[in-house]
Design an enzyme around this catalytic site. Structure first.
Site, PDB file in Angstrom:
ATOM      1  N   SER A  41      40.788  45.371  44.145  1.00  0.00           N
ATOM      2  CA  SER A  41      40.236  44.617  45.272  1.00  0.00           C
ATOM      3  C   SER A  41      40.933  44.994  46.575  1.00  0.00           C
ATOM      4  CB  SER A  41      40.351  43.110  45.038  1.00  0.00           C
ATOM      5  OG  SER A  41      41.540  42.591  45.586  1.00  0.00           O
ATOM      6  N   MET A  42      40.281  44.613  47.672  1.00  0.00           N
ATOM      7  CA  MET A  42      40.839  44.873  49.002  1.00  0.00           C
ATOM      8  C   MET A  42      42.107  44.065  49.250  1.00  0.00           C
ATOM      9  SD  MET A  42      38.339  42.668  51.470  1.00  0.00           S
ATOM     10  CE  MET A  42      38.289  40.866  51.363  1.00  0.00           C
ATOM     11  N   LYS A  43      42.318  42.994  48.471  1.00  0.00           N
ATOM     12  CA  LYS A  43      43.461  42.111  48.692  1.00  0.00           C
ATOM     13  C   LYS A  43      44.800  42.811  48.427  1.00  0.00           C
ATOM     14  CE  LYS A  43      41.163  38.256  49.657  1.00  0.00           C
ATOM     15  NZ  LYS A  43      41.314  37.484  50.900  1.00  0.00           N
ATOM     16  N   ASP A  44      44.773  43.927  47.730  1.00  0.00           N
ATOM     17  CA  ASP A  44      46.015  44.689  47.531  1.00  0.00           C
ATOM     18  C   ASP A  44      46.649  45.058  48.869  1.00  0.00           C
ATOM     19  OD1 ASP A  44      45.299  44.590  44.891  1.00  0.00           O
ATOM     20  OD2 ASP A  44      45.054  46.754  44.631  1.00  0.00           O
ATOM     21  N   ALA A  47      48.217  41.910  50.550  1.00  0.00           N
ATOM     22  CA  ALA A  47      49.294  41.367  49.714  1.00  0.00           C
ATOM     23  C   ALA A  47      50.581  42.168  49.931  1.00  0.00           C
ATOM     24  CB  ALA A  47      48.886  41.399  48.241  1.00  0.00           C
TER      25      ALA A  47
END
Length: 456
Positions: A41-44, A47
Site C-alpha cells: 500500500s501507499m501507506k508504507d 509510515a
C-alpha cells in the site's frame, strides 16, 4: 545490487493506463498502482517518513513502542519500519476493517486491538481514543497520529508526487485520490500545483463522511456523519493533513459503486486492488465523463492490494448479503436448491415400465426424472418430451422398461456453480442438472428452476 532492508524498496511504483473500464471517457486515464510497495500500500511511504522524522525529533527512542490507530495499511507500513529499526508495535483498528488486515498485522509481529466503529471519534472506545490512552499509559511509546502528523503529507510531496510528474512527463492535467487522512491527496496536490497551477485535483469521498459538505460550506455538519463500510476514505473528523484549499472539488461514491468498480478493475484490468481504489476510480471517471477533453491526462491513486478484502468485496456471499450484486450475478446452485426446499429427490428405477414414469409426471407435475439402479446409482434420465415422442411413434413402448428408452444421466455440477455456468450446460441433450449438497444429498435443477432464479 541488493537492498539493506525491505524498507529501501518503498516507492517507484508504476503508472498504468486504464483501458476497459475507461472506455468512452475522453483523455488518457492513468493509475498509480501503490500495491507494488513492500507492504502492498501507499501507506508504507508515510509510515517510514513518520518514523524517521520522529527519530530525528527524539520522540521515538531505541526500544520504543509505536502505537497507532489505523485502517490496517498504515499499521503494515509502520510494522515494516519497526522490524527494520527494532521497535514494537500496537495498533487499534475499527471493527469494520477486514479480518485479512488484522491477520496481516499480527503476522508481522504487531499487537492488534479491535474497537467499535459506530461510536464518536471522542468516545473512549473509539480506535482514536484507545490509541491515545495507550500512548499515555505505556512508557517510551510513540503515537504517530497519521491524521494530524504533517510527515504524512510530506512523504507524498517528497516521493509519490515527483514520481507522478516524472512518469507522466509533466503532462498530468487532473489528479484524483480518495481522501482519508488527507496526506496522499494533499501532498501530491501541493507538488503538482507547484509544477502547473492549472492541474485540477479531485477528492473522492464516501457517503457518511464530512469532507464534501465541509469543502462546499465550511460547516462541519454532524448530520452528514453515519456508518459506512468503505475502508480507508472519508472521515467523521477534520484531520490536519486535509488542506481543503488544495482540493478543487469532491465526488462522493457509495459503498456499492466502489465495491463493484473494485471487482471490475480486477477482472477487466488485471489490477487486484482494494475497495478504496474502486471508489477512487469510480468517482474519478464520473468526474472525467463531464469535464475531461481528449488531450487531458488524469492520474488516479490506487492505495492498496486486494488481499486485504478477500473476505469482503471479493467474496460473492458477502457481496450478496450486503445487496451489492444483482441476483443473476451471485446466485449459485446452492441458492437454487435452498429456495426450492424440496423434501427429497424424485427418481425412478431403471427396471420399471415407462408407464410408471408417465404416472409420476402426471401426479407430481414434473417434466424429468433421474434414473437409478438397485445400487442407487444414477444411470440415466427420462423426460416427458422424450416419452411423448416415443409413444407417438410406438404406443406399445409404455410397457417397455425405462432402461430401454432412457437418455444419459443428468450432468452433475459443483454446488457453487453460478447461474451463468448452470445455464450454459442446459441444452437439448441436457434438460436438467444435478448437484450434491454438503451432506452429499443429490438435488435436481430444472430449466424452470433456472428461469425462476434469473427472473426473481
Amino acid at each position: 545490487m541488493y537492498y539493506n532492508s525491505i524498507i529501501e524498496t518503498i516507492g517507484n511504483t508504476p503508472l498504468v493506463k486504464l483501458n476497459s473500464v475507461a472506455k468512452g471517457v475522453k483523455g488518457t486515464i492513468l493509475v498509480k498502482v501503490e500495491y507494488f510497495n513492500p507492504g502492498n500500500s501507499m501507506k508504507d511511504r508515510m509510515a517510514l517518513k513518520m518514523i524517521e522524522d520522529a527519530e530525528k525529533a527524539g520522540t521515538l527512542k531505541p526500544g520504543g513502542t509505536i502505537i497507532e490507530g489505523t485502517s490496517g495499511n498504515t499499521g503494515m507500513g509502520l510494522a515494516l519500519g519497526a522490524i527494520a529499526k527494532g521497535y514494537k508495535c500496537i495498533f487499534t483498528l475499527a471493527d469494520k476493517q477486514s479480518p485479512e488486515k488484522m491477520d496481516i498485522l499480527r503476522a508481522v509481529g504487531a499487537e492488534v486491538i479491535v474497537c467499535p466503529t459506530n461510536v464518536a471519534s471522542d468516545d473512549p472506545r473509539s480506535y482514536y481514543s484507545v490509541a491515545q490512552k495507550l500512548n499515555k499509559d505505556i512508557p517510551n511509546s510513540f503515537y504517530p497520529n497519521q491524521y494530524d502528523n504533517m510527515s504524512n503529507t510530506a512523504a507524498h510531496y517528497e516521493s509519490t508526487a515527483p514520481e507522478i510528474w516524472e512518469q507522466s512527463e509533466g503532462e498530468v492535467t487532473h489528479f484524483a485520490a480518495g481522501v482519508g487522512t488527507g496526506g496522499s491527496m494533499c501532498g501530491i496536490a501541493k507538488f503538482l500545483k507547484e509544477q502547473n497551477s492549472d492541474v485540477v485535483t479531485v477528492g473522492i469521498d464516501t457517503y457518511g463522511s464530512v469532507f464534501k459538505h465541509y469543502k462546499e460550506t465550511k460547516v462541519f455538519e454532524e448530520k452528514e456523519i453515519y456508518p459506512y463500510l468503505t475502508e480507508g476514505i472519508g472521515e467523521d473528523i477534520l484531520p490536519k493533513n486535509v488542506d481543503f484549499d488544495l482540493i478543487d472539488t469532491f465526488i462522493k461514491v457509495t459503498d456499492k459503486d466502489g465495491a463493484l468498480m473494485t471487482r471490475r478493475l480486477s477482472k477487466e484490468e488485471g489490477l487486484f486492488v482494494g475497495w478504496s481504489s474502486g471508489s477512487a476510480v469510480y468517482g474519478a471517471l464520473e468526474y472525467a465523463k463531464e469535464h475531461l477533453n481528449e488531450d487531458d491526462v488524469m492520474v488516479i491513486l490506487l492505495p492498496d492490494h486486494g488481499t486485504r478484502y478477500l473476505g469482503k468485496i471479493y467474496n460473492d456471499n458477502w457481496m450478496k448479503d450486503h445487496g451489492y450484486l444483482d441476483a443473476e450475478d451471485y446466485a449459485t446452485a446452492a441458492d437454487i436448491i435452498k429456495s426450492n426446499n424440496r423434501s427429497s429427490l424424485l427418481t425412478i428405477d431403471v427396471d420399471v415400465p415407462v408407464e410408471q414414469a408417465i404416472k409420476l409426471f402426471k401426479e407430481k407435475g414434473i417434466s424429468q426424472l433421474p434414473v437409478i439402479n438397485s445400487a442407487q446409482e444414477f444411470v440415466g434420465s427420462i423426460t416427458d418430451a422424450k416419452v411423448l415422442s416415443l409413444l407417438i411413434e410406438n404406443p406399445s413402448l409404455k410397457s417397455a422398461h425405462i432402461k430401454e428408452v432412457m437418455d444419459k444421466p443428468f450432468q452433475f455440477m459443483a454446488l457453487n456453480s453460478t447461474l451463468a455456468v448452470l445455464s450454459s450446460f442446459i441444452n437439448n441433450e441436457n434438460k436438467a442438472l444435478m448437484v450434491r449438497d454438503a451432506e452429499n444429498n443429490a438435488h435436481i435443477i430444472t430449466q424452470q428452476d433456472l428461469l425462476m432464479a434469473i427472473t426473481g
